[in-house]
Scaffold this motif. Structure first.
Motif, short mmCIF file in Angstrom:
data_model
loop_
_atom_site.label_atom_id
_atom_site.label_comp_id
_atom_site.label_asym_id
_atom_site.label_seq_id
_atom_site.Cartn_x
_atom_site.Cartn_y
_atom_site.Cartn_z
N ASP A 17 -27.01 30.64 19.89
CA ASP A 17 -28.13 29.78 19.49
C ASP A 17 -29.41 30.49 19.91
OD1 ASP A 17 -30.14 27.93 19.19
OD2 ASP A 17 -29.08 26.31 20.21
N PRO A 18 -30.18 31.04 18.94
CA PRO A 18 -31.40 31.79 19.27
C PRO A 18 -32.46 30.95 19.98
CG PRO A 18 -30.84 32.05 16.95
CD PRO A 18 -29.92 31.03 17.51
N ASP A 19 -32.44 29.63 19.77
CA ASP A 19 -33.45 28.77 20.39
C ASP A 19 -33.15 28.45 21.85
OD1 ASP A 19 -34.99 28.64 18.03
OD2 ASP A 19 -33.74 27.00 17.27
N SER A 20 -31.86 28.36 22.20
CA SER A 20 -31.50 28.09 23.59
C SER A 20 -31.11 29.36 24.34
CB SER A 20 -30.34 27.09 23.65
OG SER A 20 -29.14 27.70 23.21
N GLY A 21 -30.69 30.39 23.58
CA GLY A 21 -30.23 31.63 24.20
C GLY A 21 -28.79 31.59 24.67
N GLU A 22 -28.07 30.53 24.32
CA GLU A 22 -26.70 30.35 24.81
C GLU A 22 -25.67 31.00 23.90
OE1 GLU A 22 -25.73 29.06 27.79
OE2 GLU A 22 -27.89 29.02 28.16
N LEU A 23 -24.68 31.62 24.54
CA LEU A 23 -23.51 32.18 23.87
C LEU A 23 -22.31 31.31 24.22
CD1 LEU A 23 -23.99 35.96 24.67
CD2 LEU A 23 -23.88 34.99 22.38
#
Length: 168
Positions: A17-23
């Motif tokens: 998720d590019p907005d949260s930075g989560e993988l």
């Protein structure tokens, strides 16, 4: 450093998720795997603040995995523009050379003046301003007033192309 898996392989294994930075891990149609890992965070924070994880038995930094997922190419280095090593939002990451990355550092905890590149000289009884450029330390001057030393340092940072967040 081991090469990262391809963009396609990474997208098959992970969601980003590019907005949260989560993988997070994708389901694998394996009940035991899916129950334990699918949809859960794939990378955890280290003591240094970076997020790391294991893919096929090899440890990788999350920001490097994300770079390959988003661009398809392996970076030389990835810079966290805001200095927060766990902030892997796409807008916070940029590809960098070692030089460019070094021009966006936070002020070290050991710094006593409060300003990167500015220190007090007991011998001269003045504030000394320096900057590193092309692996050489450049003396910017000796100053009676700390604010003049900081001004000289900030001017040199702009001249040599340092990031606006350098020293924050």
């Amino acid at each position: 450093m081991k090469p990262l898996p391809s963009k396609q392989v990474l997208w098959n294994l992970l969601d980003y998720d590019p907005d949260s930075g989560e993988l997070t891990w994708k389901p694998r149609n394996e009940p035991a795997w899916d129950a334990r890992y699918a949809g859960k965070s794939a990378f955890t924070s280290t003591a240094q603040g970076y997020k790391v994880g294991t893919i096929y038995g090899i440890h990788y930094a999350a920001h490097r995995v994300i770079w390959v997922m988003m661009t398809g190419k392996e970076p030389v280095e990835v810079d966290h523009e805001d200095h927060n090593r766990s902030n892997n939002k796409w807008k916070n990451l940029r590809e960098a050379t070692p030089l460019i990355n070094s021009q966006n550092q936070k002020t070290p905890k050991t710094n006593t003046s409060g300003y990167i590149g500015v220190s007090w000289s007991k011998k001269k009884q003045k504030w000394i301003a320096t900057i590193n450029h092309q692996q050489k330390q450049i003396l910017l001057g000796a100053f009676d007033d700390i604010h003049e030393a900081v001004k000289a340092r900030k001017t040199a940072e702009q001249f040599y192309g340092y990031h606006v967040n350098h020293g924050k």
